[in-house]
Design a protein around this motif. Structure first.
Motif, mmCIF file in Angstrom:
data_model
loop_
_atom_site.group_PDB
_atom_site.id
_atom_site.type_symbol
_atom_site.label_atom_id
_atom_site.label_comp_id
_atom_site.label_asym_id
_atom_site.label_seq_id
_atom_site.Cartn_x
_atom_site.Cartn_y
_atom_site.Cartn_z
ATOM 1 N N GLU A 59 -1.709 -3.511 -10.737
ATOM 2 C CA GLU A 59 -1.548 -2.892 -11.530
ATOM 3 C C GLU A 59 -1.740 -3.700 -12.847
ATOM 4 O OE1 GLU A 59 -0.147 -2.187 -9.009
ATOM 5 O OE2 GLU A 59 -0.381 -0.139 -8.444
ATOM 6 N N ASP A 60 -0.739 -4.880 -12.741
ATOM 7 C CA ASP A 60 -0.490 -5.914 -13.830
ATOM 8 C C ASP A 60 -1.899 -6.675 -14.192
ATOM 9 O OD1 ASP A 60 2.058 -5.388 -13.764
ATOM 10 O OD2 ASP A 60 2.477 -7.053 -12.205
ATOM 11 N N LEU A 61 -2.932 -6.417 -13.345
ATOM 12 C CA LEU A 61 -4.214 -7.381 -13.683
ATOM 13 C C LEU A 61 -5.081 -6.578 -14.572
ATOM 14 C CD1 LEU A 61 -5.008 -8.640 -10.198
ATOM 15 C CD2 LEU A 61 -3.683 -9.854 -11.964
ATOM 16 N N GLY A 62 -4.850 -5.246 -14.944
ATOM 17 C CA GLY A 62 -5.757 -4.550 -15.823
ATOM 18 C C GLY A 62 -6.894 -3.697 -15.105
ATOM 19 N N LEU A 63 -6.902 -3.629 -13.934
ATOM 20 C CA LEU A 63 -8.178 -3.001 -13.044
ATOM 21 C C LEU A 63 -8.126 -1.581 -13.333
ATOM 22 C CD1 LEU A 63 -7.683 -4.856 -9.807
ATOM 23 C CD2 LEU A 63 -9.560 -5.156 -11.398
ATOM 24 N N HIS A 64 -9.424 -1.014 -13.508
ATOM 25 C CA HIS A 64 -9.539 0.375 -13.410
ATOM 26 C C HIS A 64 -8.873 1.111 -12.420
ATOM 27 C CE1 HIS A 64 -11.905 4.092 -13.322
ATOM 28 N NE2 HIS A 64 -12.459 3.722 -14.369
ATOM 29 N N LYS A 65 -8.496 2.101 -12.824
ATOM 30 C CA LYS A 65 -7.507 3.174 -11.924
ATOM 31 C C LYS A 65 -7.959 3.687 -10.643
ATOM 32 C CE LYS A 65 -8.441 7.379 -14.362
ATOM 33 N NZ LYS A 65 -7.736 8.580 -14.987
ATOM 34 N N GLY A 66 -9.479 3.742 -10.696
ATOM 35 C CA GLY A 66 -10.269 3.970 -9.652
ATOM 36 C C GLY A 66 -10.221 2.693 -8.661
ATOM 37 N N VAL A 67 -10.401 1.695 -9.186
ATOM 38 C CA VAL A 67 -10.203 0.590 -8.201
ATOM 39 C C VAL A 67 -8.943 0.281 -7.455
ATOM 40 C CG1 VAL A 67 -10.515 -2.379 -8.172
ATOM 41 C CG2 VAL A 67 -11.930 -0.668 -9.836
ATOM 42 N N LEU A 68 -7.725 0.508 -8.474
ATOM 43 C CA LEU A 68 -6.571 0.577 -7.950
ATOM 44 C C LEU A 68 -6.265 1.445 -6.802
ATOM 45 C CD1 LEU A 68 -4.384 0.274 -11.407
ATOM 46 C CD2 LEU A 68 -4.986 -1.562 -9.737
ATOM 47 N N SER A 69 -6.971 2.487 -6.937
ATOM 48 C CA SER A 69 -6.698 3.855 -6.105
ATOM 49 C C SER A 69 -7.558 3.334 -4.663
ATOM 50 C CB SER A 69 -7.463 4.952 -6.436
ATOM 51 O OG SER A 69 -7.455 5.927 -5.626
ATOM 52 N N ALA A 70 -8.548 2.519 -5.008
ATOM 53 C CA ALA A 70 -9.515 2.312 -3.676
ATOM 54 C C ALA A 70 -8.694 0.895 -2.949
ATOM 55 C CB ALA A 70 -11.036 1.533 -4.105
ATOM 56 N N LEU A 71 -8.194 0.070 -3.754
ATOM 57 C CA LEU A 71 -7.129 -0.921 -3.290
ATOM 58 C C LEU A 71 -6.059 -0.418 -2.255
ATOM 59 C CD1 LEU A 71 -7.050 -3.562 -6.310
ATOM 60 C CD2 LEU A 71 -7.896 -3.925 -3.974
ATOM 61 N N ASP A 72 -5.502 0.807 -2.701
ATOM 62 C CA ASP A 72 -4.496 1.363 -2.187
ATOM 63 C C ASP A 72 -5.024 1.977 -0.865
ATOM 64 O OD1 ASP A 72 -1.575 2.235 -1.954
ATOM 65 O OD2 ASP A 72 -2.619 4.267 -1.970
ATOM 66 N N GLN A 73 -6.233 2.548 -0.823
ATOM 67 C CA GLN A 73 -6.842 3.315 0.398
ATOM 68 C C GLN A 73 -7.282 2.217 1.220
ATOM 69 O OE1 GLN A 73 -9.693 6.029 -0.438
ATOM 70 N NE2 GLN A 73 -8.569 6.711 -2.533
ATOM 71 N N VAL A 74 -7.695 0.964 0.836
ATOM 72 C CA VAL A 74 -8.004 -0.126 1.921
ATOM 73 C C VAL A 74 -6.849 -0.583 2.522
ATOM 74 C CG1 VAL A 74 -9.225 -2.235 2.106
ATOM 75 C CG2 VAL A 74 -10.192 -0.279 0.662
ATOM 76 N N GLY A 75 -5.584 -0.514 1.786
ATOM 77 C CA GLY A 75 -4.562 -1.258 2.307
ATOM 78 C C GLY A 75 -4.005 -2.754 1.623
ATOM 79 N N TYR A 76 -4.673 -2.788 0.621
ATOM 80 C CA TYR A 76 -4.014 -4.214 -0.151
ATOM 81 C C TYR A 76 -2.824 -3.652 -0.869
ATOM 82 C CZ TYR A 76 -8.541 -6.633 0.524
ATOM 83 O OH TYR A 76 -9.571 -7.118 1.014
ATOM 84 N N THR A 77 -1.647 -4.333 -0.695
ATOM 85 C CA THR A 77 -0.472 -4.405 -1.170
ATOM 86 C C THR A 77 -0.288 -5.200 -2.375
ATOM 87 O OG1 THR A 77 0.610 -5.859 0.306
ATOM 88 C CG2 THR A 77 0.540 -3.493 0.842
ATOM 89 N N ALA A 78 -0.447 -6.355 -2.315
ATOM 90 C CA ALA A 78 -0.284 -7.510 -3.478
ATOM 91 C C ALA A 78 -1.483 -8.522 -3.587
ATOM 92 C CB ALA A 78 0.897 -8.224 -3.062
ATOM 93 N N PRO A 79 -1.897 -9.023 -4.595
ATOM 94 C CA PRO A 79 -2.726 -9.922 -4.935
ATOM 95 C C PRO A 79 -2.388 -11.261 -4.142
ATOM 96 C CG PRO A 79 -2.184 -9.205 -6.880
ATOM 97 C CD PRO A 79 -1.237 -8.563 -6.158
ATOM 98 N N THR A 80 -3.491 -11.996 -3.632
ATOM 99 C CA THR A 80 -3.631 -13.183 -3.138
ATOM 100 C C THR A 80 -3.534 -14.259 -4.489
ATOM 101 O OG1 THR A 80 -5.859 -13.440 -2.804
ATOM 102 C CG2 THR A 80 -4.401 -12.415 -0.848
ATOM 103 N N GLU A 81 -3.450 -15.370 -4.280
ATOM 104 C CA GLU A 81 -3.404 -16.317 -5.070
ATOM 105 C C GLU A 81 -4.603 -16.194 -6.022
ATOM 106 O OE1 GLU A 81 -2.805 -21.333 -5.915
ATOM 107 O OE2 GLU A 81 -2.834 -20.414 -3.920
ATOM 108 N N ILE A 82 -5.996 -16.171 -5.211
ATOM 109 C CA ILE A 82 -7.226 -16.353 -5.907
ATOM 110 C C ILE A 82 -7.226 -14.782 -6.693
ATOM 111 C CG2 ILE A 82 -8.715 -15.408 -4.168
ATOM 112 C CD1 ILE A 82 -10.609 -17.490 -5.213
#
Length: 466
Positions: A6-29
């Motif tokens: 959420e801090d990175l400024g991504l579209h809410k649709g992308v945030l929803s997809a990340l949640d559905q895929v199972g990503y919890t926190a950004p990696t370093e890159i």
């Protein structure tokens, strides 16, 4: 505190997809790379396998592209397998917003790919050869691409694709955003980055040599016992999925067949297979029906399987850089994993070069012991019994009254060994020590047991080299 998606400024649709895929926190890159990419900057990122780089540029593409507005982004990959897997991951990140992702590569028919282009796909992922071919045929208009990603740029350099890549990039928009991702940055990739990117943000994440959380072992055996050592390693580690690397396609097929014949669910994968055959294998992997993938370096760089728990170099690679990519297939993104390299005396130079390149020593261990009966039998390998000069030491008792030279010439004339095969014959208190090249040791032993020396029966044993 580490940023959230959420801090990175991504579209809410992308945030929803990340949640559905199972990503919890950004990696370093992802944490360091997504913000400058969202700002529209070009980027050159050095990132080894397993750092989450695909999701990093995938998030950008899912954020920036707009559904139903034609092709806006192009991703180039070195292999068909990688193209499919990159496309699958980007598609998962676009599942909420609804952009279409098309995969284009050679080895299959043109019509489905041309039909996909005609229907419209916001994001195209493909290999350089087929992409260039479709542009030249007039079936793909790359001039609408606002973002171009080069993934595994060093691998594309190794495979001779750079001329095609440069040609393709020249047919995209001049004001495009250019993103280059590479596990290593050799001079050829630096030159490509200079040509491809304009004032890029530069990132280097992760350790491109040795992962301290991934144990890396060296197991030394005679060359006839590599398969026995491999089976012992597999029985000790008990991985859900292991990658076994060989140098040649022929060896890949042979080892996969050997393991399959001993009860393992093993499959080969290498560049000479048809696309349908490779897709069948990868489908079985995704379904969990394969325990062991045996492959050449295409396995190190060409596919994306996250759950590999064990890497075994059946033969160490000739190029130390390939070692990094091979062992990088395990212990990815905080998963557990281990890497083993099986080596013979002939591999000594390769091991020295690997350790010099990575700056760390492999942990040398004995072939693991197991409580189970061996599925693959250990072979009596003279190389394992040889001294550093490659000679086996035989202790011969019962000829103390014969001169050393008499014994030497008798063996040359009668035992099937040459002067070059034999080293010195040395006296001991109760016998002689005869040194012989390991590849002639079996002939010498057979003669001694059957015929003795100079007409006399002798007691023969293997002496431990001093």
């Amino acid at each position: 505190m580490s940023p959230t998606f959420e801090d990175l400024g991504l579209h809410k649709g992308v945030l929803s997809a990340l949640d559905q895929v199972g990503y919890t926190a950004p990696t370093e890159i992802q944490a360091d790379g997504i913000p400058p990419m969202l700002d529209g900057r070009d980027m050159v990122a050095q990132a080894p396998t397993g750092t989450g780089k695909t999701a990093a540029f995938g998030c950008l593409l899912a954020h920036e592209t707009t559904p139903e507005e034609g092709t806006q982004a192009l991703v180039l990959t070195p292999t068909r397998e990688l193209a499919r897997q990159v496309a699958d991951e980007i598609e998962s990140l676009c599942q909420v917003r609804g952009q279409r992702v098309l995969t284009i590569y050679g080895g299959v028919g043109y019509k489905p790919q041309i039909d996909g282009l005609e229907r419209g796909s916001e994001i195209v992922v493909g290999t350089p050869g087929r992409i260039r071919d479709l542009i030249e045929r007039g079936d793909f208009d790359a001039s609408t691409c606002e973002t171009v990603v080069l993934d595994e740029a060093d691998r594309m350099l190794d495979m001779g694709f750079i001329e095609d890549v440069s040609w393709i990039v020249d047919h995209t928009r001049r004001d495009r955003q250019s993103l280059l991702f590479s596990a290593t940055i050799p001079p050829g990739v630096e030159h490509l980055a200079d040509e491809f990117c304009h004032q890029p943000a530069n990132l280097a994440v992760g350790d491109t040599t040795k992962d301290e959380d991934r144990p890396e072992y060296l197991v030394r055996v005679g060359k006839r016992n590599r398969a026995w050592a491999l089976e012992r390693i597999l029985e000790t580690e008990q991985p859900d999925l292991a990658f076994v690397f060989c140098r040649t396609r022929h060896r890949t097929e042979k080892i996969a067949g050997l393991l399959d014949g001993h009860g393992y669910n093993a499959e080969p994968i290498q560049g000479g297979m048809s696309q349908n055959a490779r897709e069948r294998v990868m489908g079985r992997v995704r379904e969990g029906d394969v325990d062991i993938l045996v492959g050449t370096n295409v396995l190190a760089r060409g596919i994306d399987v996250r759950r590999c728990e064990l890497v075994v170099n059946y033969q160490p690679p000739r190029d130390p850089e390939d070692y990094i990519h091979r062992v990088g297939r395990t212990a990815r993104m905080q998963d557990v994993g281990a890497a083993y390299t099986i080596a013979t005396d002939e591999d000594t130079r390769a091991i020295v070069e690997i350790e010099g390149h990575t700056g760390a020593s492999l942990t040398e261990i004995d072939v693991p012991e197991t409580s189970q009966d061996d599925k693959i039998t250990k072979i009596d390998d003279w190389e394992e019994k040889a001294d550093p000069m490659g000679r086996v030491h035989f202790r011969i008792r019962g000829v103390t009254d014969s001169s050393r030279m008499d014994v030497f010439w008798y063996l040359v004339d009668n035992a099937g060994v040459s002067q070059a095969d034999l080293g010195q014959v040395a006296e001991e208190d109760d016998g002689l020590i005869v040194k012989v090249r390991h590849d002639a040791a079996g002939r010498l032993q057979d003669h001694l047991h059957k015929n003795g020396v100079l007409g006399r029966d002798v007691d023969v044993s293997i002496a431990t080299p001093e």
